[in-house]
Motif scaffolding. Structure first.
Motif, PDB file in Angstrom:
ATOM      1  N   PRO A 173      11.281  -0.243 -84.110  1.00 31.19           N
ATOM      2  CA  PRO A 173      11.731  -0.720 -82.797  1.00 31.19           C
ATOM      3  C   PRO A 173      13.254  -0.641 -82.643  1.00 31.19           C
ATOM      4  O   PRO A 173      13.761  -0.649 -81.527  1.00 31.19           O
ATOM      5  N   VAL A 174      13.972  -0.517 -83.763  1.00 31.68           N
ATOM      6  CA  VAL A 174      15.430  -0.407 -83.703  1.00 31.68           C
ATOM      7  C   VAL A 174      15.846   0.887 -82.989  1.00 31.68           C
ATOM      8  O   VAL A 174      16.827   0.924 -82.254  1.00 31.68           O
ATOM      9  N   ALA A 175      15.073   1.960 -83.202  1.00 25.88           N
ATOM     10  CA  ALA A 175      15.443   3.264 -82.648  1.00 25.88           C
ATOM     11  C   ALA A 175      14.495   3.719 -81.538  1.00 25.88           C
ATOM     12  O   ALA A 175      14.780   4.680 -80.839  1.00 25.88           O
ATOM     13  N   ASN A 176      13.359   3.052 -81.407  1.00 28.29           N
ATOM     14  CA  ASN A 176      12.347   3.483 -80.439  1.00 28.29           C
ATOM     15  C   ASN A 176      12.198   2.457 -79.328  1.00 28.29           C
ATOM     16  O   ASN A 176      11.681   1.371 -79.540  1.00 28.29           O
ATOM     17  N   ARG A 177      12.671   2.824 -78.144  1.00 26.67           N
ATOM     18  CA  ARG A 177      12.535   1.934 -76.978  1.00 26.67           C
ATOM     19  C   ARG A 177      11.699   2.614 -75.904  1.00 26.67           C
ATOM     20  O   ARG A 177      11.817   2.325 -74.724  1.00 26.67           O
ATOM     21  N   ARG A 178      10.865   3.542 -76.303  1.00 24.56           N
ATOM     22  CA  ARG A 178      10.082   4.303 -75.320  1.00 24.56           C
ATOM     23  C   ARG A 178       9.083   3.398 -74.605  1.00 24.56           C
ATOM     24  O   ARG A 178       8.600   2.424 -75.180  1.00 24.56           O
ATOM     25  N   GLU A 179       8.781   3.793 -73.384  1.00 23.86           N
ATOM     26  CA  GLU A 179       7.812   2.989 -72.626  1.00 23.86           C
ATOM     27  C   GLU A 179       6.506   3.742 -72.427  1.00 23.86           C
ATOM     28  O   GLU A 179       5.604   3.284 -71.729  1.00 23.86           O
ATOM     29  N   ASP A 180       6.409   4.942 -73.036  1.00 26.49           N
ATOM     30  CA  ASP A 180       5.151   5.696 -72.913  1.00 26.49           C
ATOM     31  C   ASP A 180       4.258   5.380 -74.121  1.00 26.49           C
ATOM     32  O   ASP A 180       4.492   4.400 -74.835  1.00 26.49           O
ATOM     33  N   GLU A 181       3.276   6.226 -74.387  1.00 32.14           N
ATOM     34  CA  GLU A 181       2.321   5.924 -75.473  1.00 32.14           C
ATOM     35  C   GLU A 181       2.916   6.102 -76.874  1.00 32.14           C
ATOM     36  O   GLU A 181       2.229   5.879 -77.868  1.00 32.14           O
ATOM     37  N   TYR A 182       4.197   6.496 -76.959  1.00 34.96           N
ATOM     38  CA  TYR A 182       4.853   6.634 -78.269  1.00 34.96           C
ATOM     39  C   TYR A 182       5.801   5.466 -78.574  1.00 34.96           C
ATOM     40  O   TYR A 182       6.513   5.471 -79.579  1.00 34.96           O
ATOM     41  N   GLY A 183       5.834   4.468 -77.702  1.00 34.25           N
ATOM     42  CA  GLY A 183       6.749   3.348 -77.942  1.00 34.25           C
ATOM     43  C   GLY A 183       6.115   2.018 -77.605  1.00 34.25           C
ATOM     44  O   GLY A 183       5.051   1.955 -76.985  1.00 34.25           O
ATOM     45  N   GLY A 184       6.755   0.944 -78.060  1.00 35.53           N
ATOM     46  CA  GLY A 184       6.262  -0.399 -77.742  1.00 35.53           C
ATOM     47  C   GLY A 184       5.423  -0.963 -78.865  1.00 35.53           C
ATOM     48  O   GLY A 184       5.950  -1.354 -79.914  1.00 35.53           O
ATOM     49  N   SER A 185       4.097  -0.962 -78.691  1.00 39.51           N
ATOM     50  CA  SER A 185       3.214  -1.581 -79.689  1.00 39.51           C
ATOM     51  C   SER A 185       3.242  -0.819 -81.023  1.00 39.51           C
ATOM     52  O   SER A 185       3.646   0.353 -81.074  1.00 39.51           O
ATOM     53  N   PHE A 186       2.759  -1.473 -82.071  1.00 37.33           N
ATOM     54  CA  PHE A 186       2.632  -0.831 -83.380  1.00 37.33           C
ATOM     55  C   PHE A 186       1.807   0.461 -83.258  1.00 37.33           C
ATOM     56  O   PHE A 186       2.195   1.510 -83.758  1.00 37.33           O
ATOM     57  N   GLU A 187       0.681   0.363 -82.556  1.00 33.46           N
ATOM     58  CA  GLU A 187      -0.215   1.534 -82.401  1.00 33.46           C
ATOM     59  C   GLU A 187       0.539   2.702 -81.766  1.00 33.46           C
ATOM     60  O   GLU A 187       0.336   3.856 -82.140  1.00 33.46           O
ATOM     61  N   ASN A 188       1.405   2.406 -80.810  1.00 28.44           N
ATOM     62  CA  ASN A 188       2.159   3.472 -80.145  1.00 28.44           C
ATOM     63  C   ASN A 188       3.271   4.036 -81.032  1.00 28.44           C
ATOM     64  O   ASN A 188       3.487   5.243 -81.085  1.00 28.44           O
ATOM     65  N   ARG A 189       3.951   3.165 -81.778  1.00 29.94           N
ATOM     66  CA  ARG A 189       5.074   3.632 -82.611  1.00 29.94           C
ATOM     67  C   ARG A 189       4.610   4.487 -83.787  1.00 29.94           C
ATOM     68  O   ARG A 189       5.333   5.357 -84.255  1.00 29.94           O
ATOM     69  N   VAL A 190       3.381   4.223 -84.260  1.00 31.47           N
ATOM     70  CA  VAL A 190       2.900   5.016 -85.405  1.00 31.47           C
ATOM     71  C   VAL A 190       2.213   6.313 -84.939  1.00 31.47           C
ATOM     72  O   VAL A 190       1.869   7.159 -85.768  1.00 31.47           O
ATOM     73  N   ARG A 191       2.039   6.465 -83.642  1.00 34.08           N
ATOM     74  CA  ARG A 191       1.270   7.609 -83.109  1.00 34.08           C
ATOM     75  C   ARG A 191       1.829   8.962 -83.561  1.00 34.08           C
ATOM     76  O   ARG A 191       1.094   9.833 -84.009  1.00 34.08           O
ATOM     77  N   PHE A 192       3.153   9.116 -83.456  1.00 31.05           N
ATOM     78  CA  PHE A 192       3.756  10.418 -83.771  1.00 31.05           C
ATOM     79  C   PHE A 192       3.513  10.785 -85.246  1.00 31.05           C
ATOM     80  O   PHE A 192       3.096  11.901 -85.561  1.00 31.05           O
ATOM     81  N   LEU A 193       3.743   9.822 -86.135  1.00 30.15           N
ATOM     82  CA  LEU A 193       3.501  10.087 -87.564  1.00 30.15           C
ATOM     83  C   LEU A 193       2.026  10.445 -87.798  1.00 30.15           C
ATOM     84  O   LEU A 193       1.726  11.419 -88.513  1.00 30.15           O
ATOM     85  N   LEU A 194       1.129   9.688 -87.193  1.00 33.60           N
ATOM     86  CA  LEU A 194      -0.302   9.972 -87.416  1.00 33.60           C
ATOM     87  C   LEU A 194      -0.666  11.364 -86.911  1.00 33.60           C
ATOM     88  O   LEU A 194      -1.452  12.080 -87.529  1.00 33.60           O
ATOM     89  N   GLU A 195      -0.045  11.764 -85.797  1.00 34.44           N
ATOM     90  CA  GLU A 195      -0.333  13.107 -85.272  1.00 34.44           C
ATOM     91  C   GLU A 195       0.188  14.192 -86.217  1.00 34.44           C
ATOM     92  O   GLU A 195      -0.482  15.198 -86.455  1.00 34.44           O
ATOM     93  N   VAL A 196       1.385  13.948 -86.773  1.00 37.29           N
ATOM     94  CA  VAL A 196       1.953  14.926 -87.719  1.00 37.29           C
ATOM     95  C   VAL A 196       1.074  15.010 -88.965  1.00 37.29           C
ATOM     96  O   VAL A 196       0.763  16.100 -89.471  1.00 37.29           O
ATOM     97  N   VAL A 197       0.646  13.849 -89.446  1.00 37.90           N
ATOM     98  CA  VAL A 197      -0.180  13.793 -90.653  1.00 37.90           C
ATOM     99  C   VAL A 197      -1.533  14.498 -90.424  1.00 37.90           C
ATOM    100  O   VAL A 197      -2.019  15.238 -91.282  1.00 37.90           O
ATOM    101  N   ARG A 198      -2.090  14.289 -89.255  1.00 35.99           N
ATOM    102  CA  ARG A 198      -3.375  14.934 -88.915  1.00 35.99           C
ATOM    103  C   ARG A 198      -3.221  16.459 -88.952  1.00 35.99           C
ATOM    104  O   ARG A 198      -4.066  17.174 -89.476  1.00 35.99           O
TER     105      ARG A 198
END
Ligand SMILES: Cc1cc2nc3c(=O)[nH]c(=O)nc-3n(C[C@H](O)[C@H](O)[C@H](O)COP(=O)(O)O)c2cc1C
Length: 351
Positions: free
Chosen positions: A187-212
């Protein structure tokens, strides 16, 4: 009986011992290419007996380099040099992984030794989840659009394909130290308001997509590791409980190891380094997420390393700076432990 010097199989990769050479930038590349330095530096550690060498942060995109001297895997032409490094290390008994990285807002346009000379640090090309600079004296990165996110994911896909072509025994996604993926998590660097920011589920989305993407591109036999900063050490930052939850999700995606580092998301972080300071992170993540871990950070003695793996606090122990001082550390520690290790025949008279 030494656990440190016992073999470990992770998927199709059989390690001769539990010692890992931690990824360390060498700032010795031009245009991302392997140089003579890499051809000497890495195979020397293989001769020294290490089980797994994880190559330094290797850029998946040119604009994602920590410095212009970073190693790269963003062009097909990079494959050949990397193959040579991997072949040599394997010839001397080590397995070799690559750390795939994107520096995000911490990309810089000059080598580290010129940092003092620049008034405002950073890169004009830098992209990040939000337009927040790393610190006061840093350039503001450009906020990533959805298109940028797709572009970076595609760069990871191509990088993993190249890593498979090279023949790496493991791939590690660099999601620590304040670089791009960590910037999405925190949350220090991510202030997005779309599905990639905010909640834990949203902040981890990008990493999970890369890992997939990575897991899909990798053969089943090749292990996948993720290096995380288990805590941010700043108010309102990423916390250990989130690391545990993330590790559970990563396990479901087929990640085999969590490489447990910490910090570096903000200039104002406060923490003290002391022997084994990050080991409790690995221990808790292993125990609560039931996933393999790598412990790292000021692990300086044989006894310390042996204690960590024998007590099941981590599966592997990564060593950084000590390996820069002593390439033959594993041979030395094996001797101390009374374990017979194969010494290159050219060196037998010295051991
Ligand atoms: C010269 C140098 C370069 C580093 N580069 C990287 C890197 O590319 N990727 C990374 O995840 N960590 C990097 N690190 C951190 C190390 O991998 C390691 O986590 C850290 O040095 C703590 O371990 P140690 O106390 O055994 O040195 C670097 C450290 C050093 C000293």
């Amino acid at each position: 009986m030494s656990t440190l010097f016992s073999e470990l199989r992770i998927r199709g990769t059989l390690l001769r011992n539990r010692l890992v050479m931690s990824p360390m930038c060498m700032y010795s590349s031009e245009d991302g290419f392997v140089s003579d330095w890499h051809l000497v530096h890495y195979p020397t550690r293989a001769v020294g007996g290490v089980g797994l060498i994880i190559l330094e942060a290797t850029a998946v995109e040119e604009r994602g380099r920590i410095s212009p001297l970073d190693l790269g895997i963003y062009r097909d032409e990079h494959v050949e040099g990397l193959k040579r490094v991997v072949q040599l290390c394997k010839e001397f008994g080590a397995k070799v992984g690559i750390q795939l990285a994107h520096a995000g807002r911490k990309a810089e346009d000059y080598p580290p030794w010129e940092r003092e000379k620049v008034k405002v640090r950073g890169s004009r090309e830098a992209i990040a989840p939000s337009p927040i600079p790393f610190g006061e004296n840093w350039l503001t990165p450009r906020e990533m659009t959805k298109e940028d996110i797709e572009d970076v994911k595609s760069s990871y896909r191509k990088a993993v394909r190249r890593a498979v072509e090279v023949g790496f025994d493991l791939v590690e996604i660099h999601s620590a130290h304040g670089y791009l993926i960590h910037e999405f998590l925190s949350p220090v660097a991510n202030r997005r308001e779309d599905e990639y920011g905010g909640s834990f589920e949203n902040r981890v989305r990008f990493l999970l997509e890369v890992v997939r993407i990575a897991r899909k591109e990798l053969p089943d036999s090749v292990p996948l590791s993720v290096r995380i900063s288990a805590v941010d050490y700043v108010e309102g930052g990423w916390i250990l409980e989130e690391s545990v939850e993330l590790a559970k999700l990563l396990k479901e995606e087929g990640v085999d190891l969590i490489d447990c580092s910490s910090g570096r998301i903000a200039q104002e972080e406060s923490f003290t380094e002391y022997p084994g300071h990050q080991v409790p992170f690995a221990e808790r993540i292993s125990r609560e997420a039931g996933i393999g871990t790598i412990a790292v950070g000021m692990i300086r003695t044989y006894e310390q390393a042996e204690e960590i793996v024998s007590n099941g606090r981590a599966d592997l122990v990564a060593i950084g700076r000590k390996f820069l001082r002593d390439p033959y550390l594993p041979l030395r520690w094996a001797k101390q432990a009374g374990v017979k290790m194969e010494v290159p025949r050219q060196y037998i008279r010295a051991w």
